[in-house]
Design a protein around this motif. Structure first.
Motif, mmCIF file in Angstrom:
data_model
loop_
_atom_site.group_PDB
_atom_site.id
_atom_site.type_symbol
_atom_site.label_atom_id
_atom_site.label_comp_id
_atom_site.label_asym_id
_atom_site.label_seq_id
_atom_site.Cartn_x
_atom_site.Cartn_y
_atom_site.Cartn_z
ATOM 1 N N LEU A 139 -0.049 -8.222 4.171
ATOM 2 C CA LEU A 139 -1.137 -8.088 3.210
ATOM 3 C C LEU A 139 -1.989 -6.857 3.475
ATOM 4 C CD1 LEU A 139 -2.359 -11.791 3.017
ATOM 5 C CD2 LEU A 139 -0.865 -10.589 1.407
ATOM 6 N N SER A 144 -6.557 -8.143 2.926
ATOM 7 C CA SER A 144 -5.570 -8.032 1.854
ATOM 8 C C SER A 144 -5.896 -6.953 0.840
ATOM 9 C CB SER A 144 -5.421 -9.377 1.138
ATOM 10 O OG SER A 144 -6.654 -9.780 0.580
ATOM 11 N N ILE A 147 -3.008 -4.263 0.429
ATOM 12 C CA ILE A 147 -1.836 -4.435 -0.436
ATOM 13 C C ILE A 147 -2.210 -4.340 -1.909
ATOM 14 C CG2 ILE A 147 -1.862 -6.967 -0.660
ATOM 15 C CD1 ILE A 147 1.227 -6.817 -0.283
ATOM 16 N N PHE A 148 -3.421 -4.742 -2.272
ATOM 17 C CA PHE A 148 -3.805 -4.660 -3.677
ATOM 18 C C PHE A 148 -4.027 -3.207 -4.110
ATOM 19 C CE2 PHE A 148 -5.284 -9.108 -2.728
ATOM 20 C CZ PHE A 148 -4.221 -9.695 -3.368
ATOM 21 N N ILE A 151 -0.165 -1.964 -4.491
ATOM 22 C CA ILE A 151 0.743 -2.532 -5.494
ATOM 23 C C ILE A 151 0.980 -1.591 -6.674
ATOM 24 C CG2 ILE A 151 0.943 -4.338 -7.252
ATOM 25 C CD1 ILE A 151 -0.002 -6.338 -5.110
ATOM 26 N N ILE A 164 7.247 -10.058 1.570
ATOM 27 C CA ILE A 164 5.817 -10.149 1.887
ATOM 28 C C ILE A 164 5.566 -11.258 2.899
ATOM 29 C CG2 ILE A 164 3.502 -10.544 0.979
ATOM 30 C CD1 ILE A 164 4.438 -9.479 -1.695
ATOM 31 N N PRO A 166 2.455 -13.046 4.267
ATOM 32 C CA PRO A 166 1.052 -13.100 3.867
ATOM 33 C C PRO A 166 0.065 -13.331 5.021
ATOM 34 C CG PRO A 166 2.172 -15.109 3.198
ATOM 35 C CD PRO A 166 3.209 -14.220 3.812
ATOM 36 N N PHE A 182 -1.077 -14.218 -1.528
ATOM 37 C CA PHE A 182 0.317 -14.055 -1.922
ATOM 38 C C PHE A 182 0.488 -14.344 -3.405
ATOM 39 C CE2 PHE A 182 4.585 -15.773 -2.646
ATOM 40 C CZ PHE A 182 5.363 -14.728 -2.174
ATOM 41 N N ASN A 184 -1.698 -14.026 -5.713
ATOM 42 C CA ASN A 184 -2.299 -12.904 -6.431
ATOM 43 C C ASN A 184 -1.336 -11.716 -6.468
ATOM 44 O OD1 ASN A 184 -4.092 -11.172 -7.669
ATOM 45 N ND2 ASN A 184 -5.762 -11.539 -6.238
ATOM 46 N N CYS A 185 -0.634 -11.488 -5.355
ATOM 47 C CA CYS A 185 0.365 -10.420 -5.313
ATOM 48 C C CYS A 185 1.473 -10.671 -6.339
ATOM 49 C CB CYS A 185 0.982 -10.320 -3.919
ATOM 50 S SG CYS A 185 -0.106 -9.657 -2.651
ATOM 51 N N ARG A 188 0.929 -9.521 -9.807
ATOM 52 C CA ARG A 188 0.750 -8.083 -10.034
ATOM 53 C C ARG A 188 2.015 -7.261 -9.785
ATOM 54 N NH1 ARG A 188 -5.193 -6.471 -7.592
ATOM 55 N NH2 ARG A 188 -6.238 -8.469 -7.892
ATOM 56 N N ILE A 189 2.923 -7.771 -8.973
ATOM 57 C CA ILE A 189 4.094 -6.993 -8.560
ATOM 58 C C ILE A 189 5.193 -7.102 -9.612
ATOM 59 C CG2 ILE A 189 5.947 -6.857 -6.838
ATOM 60 C CD1 ILE A 189 3.875 -7.822 -4.772
#
Length: 321
Positions: A139, A144, A147-148, A151, A164, A166, A182, A184-185, A188-189
């Motif tokens: 993350l 985290s 990672i945001f 992304i 990933i 987390p 995770f 949330n990822c 978006r991914i």
């Protein structure tokens, strides 16, 4: 729906080619493995010992994806292209290793706060690659937010998949995985995602797969060393396997014999096997005294005597396995 795929995680010092080969001889359930990382070198000299673990002739039973630890796109692409020549279609970039000797050099998860550095890495590496790129990532280093920020950059490049874990780098393997982050990822991914972290039992896997029904790729690390039957149990949870103790003993004996042939001297073999027991001992109940005797054995003959005694008289599996 995409079929379920189980990956053996890379654990440096544990899941080498001998372990992977013998694991798939005695147990099943894994579809492929990511190998422990090979560090890139500034001088771009590739010594045989660096790549022995991923040579095709050493990986005949289980498909493997080589992994590279690097902070230089040029160094990474040089080594990756060398490995593609062995027939590998995908090479993995390690952006997850949490160990201080790695992260202090801004490699592994130590690279994650440096967003522009990763953008420049991908910009130089990807056009030069002769095959596909996957990335194993955490993350972030402290939190985290790393990672945001990454992304949108990762989405812009042709990445085959993101694996990933987390947790953050500073967590190492302690504390809880952050499942909210995770999730949330996932939203978006745009690339396929592999989940990795704290799958120790079938119940763990079922709980996670219910929460993340779109995830069809799962990576298991320490859980499969502690319980080698876990990957098969995930694929066939109602199946009962007979003679588990005998299977474990045979696996152990093959590992011991294999490392005796592979490693230089009994002290290296003993260290390797004792590292294995730190995980495997967790599979058994009321075994603290017996495994303590195993860990205190300094000669191979005494070690094998204690191991045989354990498997013959004291090895009882935990009920939740």
């Amino acid at each position: 729906m995409e079929p379920l795929t189980l990956y053996m995680a890379p654990l440096r010092g544990v899941t080498d080619h001998l372990f992977r080969t013998l694991f798939t001889k005695h147990f099943d359930g894994f579809d492929l493995a990511v190998a422990p990382f090979i560090p890139s070198k500034r001088d771009r000299v590739i010594k045989p010992k660096y790549i022995r673990d991923v040579l095709p002739e050493n990986n005949l039973r289980l498909p493997v994806i080589p992994q590279i630890l690097s902070k230089s796109g040029l160094e990474f692409s040089f080594l990756a292209n060398y490995l593609y020549e062995y027939g590998y279609e995908t090479i993995n970039l390690n952006l997850g290793c949490p160990f201080p000797r790695v992260t202090k050099k801004m490699r592994g998860s130590g690279m994650l706060p440096h967003t522009e550095m990763i953008r420049e890495f991908l910009e130089s590496a990807i056009p030069a690659l002769k095959g596909s790129l996957s990335i194993k990532i955490r993350l972030g280093w402290h939190d985290s937010e790393d990672i945001f920020r990454l992304i949108p950059i990762l989405n812009a490049y042709p990445v085959k998949e993101l694996i990933i874990h987390p947790r953050t780098g500073i967590q190492g393997y302690d504390g809880n995985v952050d499942l909210d982050a995770f999730e949330n990822c996932l939203s978006r991914i745009t690339h396929p995602v592999v989940y990795n972290g704290d799958i120790r039992t079938v119940d763990d896997f079922e709980r996670l797969s219910r929460r993340f029904p779109t995830v069809r790729r799962w990576m298991i690390g320490r859980g499969c060393i502690t319980d080698p039957f876990l990957p098969r149990a995930i694929n066939a949870p109602e199946e009962l396997l007979p003679d588990k103790i005998e299977r474990l003993k045979a696996f152990h004996n093959d590992l011991f014999d294999g490392y005796s042939d592979l490693l230089d001297g009994p002290s290296h073999v003993m260290n390797k096997m004792k590292g294995f027991w730190r995980y495997l001992s967790l599979l058994f109940v009321d075994c603290r005294k017996a495994t303590k005797k195993i860990m205190k054995s300094h000669r191979p003959d005494l070690y094998l005597k204690q191991v045989n005694l354990f498997f013959e008289t004291e090895a009882r599996l935990r009920k939740d396995k």
